[in-house]
Design a protein around this motif. Structure first.
Motif, PDB file in Angstrom:
ATOM      1  N   ALA A 101      87.469  32.186  -5.046  1.00 25.29           N
ATOM      2  CA  ALA A 101      87.972  32.588  -3.729  1.00 25.29           C
ATOM      3  C   ALA A 101      89.503  32.641  -3.720  1.00 25.29           C
ATOM      4  CB  ALA A 101      87.468  31.627  -2.650  1.00 25.29           C
ATOM      5  N   GLU A 139      91.540  36.058  -2.929  1.00 27.62           N
ATOM      6  CA  GLU A 139      92.487  36.107  -1.816  1.00 27.62           C
ATOM      7  C   GLU A 139      93.828  36.688  -2.282  1.00 27.62           C
ATOM      8  OE1 GLU A 139      94.214  33.239   1.739  1.00 27.62           O
ATOM      9  OE2 GLU A 139      93.318  32.313  -0.037  1.00 27.62           O
ATOM     10  N   ASP A 193      93.404  40.355  -3.049  1.00 30.79           N
ATOM     11  CA  ASP A 193      93.347  41.105  -1.797  1.00 30.79           C
ATOM     12  C   ASP A 193      94.761  41.294  -1.241  1.00 30.79           C
ATOM     13  OD1 ASP A 193      91.637  42.071   0.637  1.00 30.79           O
ATOM     14  OD2 ASP A 193      93.078  40.657   1.491  1.00 30.79           O
ATOM     15  N   PRO A 247      88.455  40.767   2.362  1.00 24.23           N
ATOM     16  CA  PRO A 247      88.945  40.073   3.552  1.00 24.23           C
ATOM     17  C   PRO A 247      88.289  38.714   3.767  1.00 24.23           C
ATOM     18  CG  PRO A 247      87.491  41.888   4.157  1.00 24.23           C
ATOM     19  CD  PRO A 247      87.755  42.012   2.689  1.00 24.23           C
ATOM     20  N   GLU A 248      87.118  38.510   3.173  1.00 26.22           N
ATOM     21  CA  GLU A 248      86.456  37.198   3.204  1.00 26.22           C
ATOM     22  C   GLU A 248      86.351  36.702   1.765  1.00 26.22           C
ATOM     23  OE1 GLU A 248      83.114  36.637   6.039  1.00 26.22           O
ATOM     24  OE2 GLU A 248      83.184  38.843   6.172  1.00 26.22           O
ATOM     25  N   LEU A 283      83.222  34.609   0.669  1.00 28.65           N
ATOM     26  CA  LEU A 283      81.992  35.404   0.538  1.00 28.65           C
ATOM     27  C   LEU A 283      82.035  36.235  -0.739  1.00 28.65           C
ATOM     28  CD1 LEU A 283      79.311  36.364   1.690  1.00 28.65           C
ATOM     29  CD2 LEU A 283      80.581  38.079   3.018  1.00 28.65           C
TER      30      LEU A 283
END
Length: 210
Positions: free
Chosen positions: A145, A149, A152, A160-161, A164
Motif C-alpha cells: 500500500a 500510494e 499514485d 486512489p485506494e 485495496l
C-alpha cells in the motif's frame, strides 16, 4: 555459563517443537517426542514452559512460544526492491521480480506447514493467529500500500485506494499457488511460480497503470 546452557536448551526445545508440531500437529505430538529430539528431559521442558506431569499445560505453552519465536525471527535482509519500487523507472520489471520473490518466500515448505498449523489451532489460540497475521500477511500488504500510494502520487498508477490495490495485488500473486499448497503439498513447481507472478503483475497493471 549456566544461563548460556539454559538458553541453548530452550533453543533446542523450540527447534524440536517446530519439527514435531509442523509434522504431526499439536494434538498428535507428545512432550516425550520433543524432549527426545531436543536431548532433554520432560522436566526440563516443564522448567522452561510451565506445567508438570500432573497438571500438564506445558505443550500449549510450548506451542505458543514456538510460533512467537518463528514470527519474531527476522533473519533475512529486506529485498533491495522494497526501497526502490516506489521510484522505479520500470515498474513492470521490478514488480514482477518482487512478486516472484514474495511468492517463493511464502511458498517455502516450512512456512506452508507453519501456516497450516497456526490456522488449525486458530480457534484455540486466536490472539496467536492474529499476531501471526499482523507480522506476516498484513505487514506485506501495508508495504504494498505504501508503494502504490507513492506510485499514485507520481502518476505511474491509478490507485486512489492504496490499501485495496495492495490487497488485490497480494491476492493475484498468492491465490492459486497458496491455495493449492495448503491442500496439495508440492503441487506447484518453481516454473509455475514464475508464471503466476508474471501473470499477476500483468493483470494488476492492466487495471491500475495510468
Amino acid at each position: 555459563m549456566g544461563e548460556r546452557r539454559s538458553d541453548a536448551k530452550r533453543r533446542r526445545i523450540l527447534d524440536a517443537a517446530f519439527e514435531h508440531f509442523l509434522a504431526r500437529g499439536v494434538a498428535a505430538t507428545s512432550l516425550e517426542q520433543v524432549a527426545e529430539t531436543a536431548g532433554v528431559s520432560r522436566q526440563t521442558i516443564y522448567a522452561h514452559f510451565g506445567g508438570d506431569s500432573t497438571t500438564g499445560g506445558a505443550k500449549d505453552t510450548l506451542f505458543v512460544a514456538m510460533v512467537e519465536d518463528q514470527v519474531g525471527r527476522d533473519d533475512d535482509e529486506p529485498h533491495p526492491l522494497v526501497a526502490t519500487i516506489p521510484w522505479t523507472d520500470d515498474l513492470e520489471r521490478d514488480l514482477a521480480t518482487y512478486a516472484h520473490h514474495h511468492l517463493t518466500l511464502v511458498m517455502t515448505p516450512e512456512l506452508i506447514r507453519l501456516r497450516r498449523t497456526i490456522l488449525g489451532e486458530a480457534e484455540r489460540f486466536p490472539l496467536l493467529a492474529a499476531t501471526w497475521f499482523d507480522q506476516g500477511p498484513r505487514r506485506s500488504i501495508e508495504m504494498f500500500a505504501d508503494w502504490f500510494e507513492t506510485l499514485d502520487d507520481r502518476g505511474v498508477l491509478r490507485a486512489p485506494e492504496p490499501m485495496l490495490a495492495a490487497e488485490t495485488f497480494n491476492w493475484l500473486v498468492l491465490s492459486t499457488p497458496l491455495n493449492e499448497a495448503m491442500s496439495l503439498p508440492d503441487a506447484t513447481t518453481s516454473r509455475d511460480l514464475t508464471r503466476y507472478a508474471d501473470e499477476a503483475v500483468r493483470v494488476f497493471l492492466a487495471a491500475y497503470r495510468s
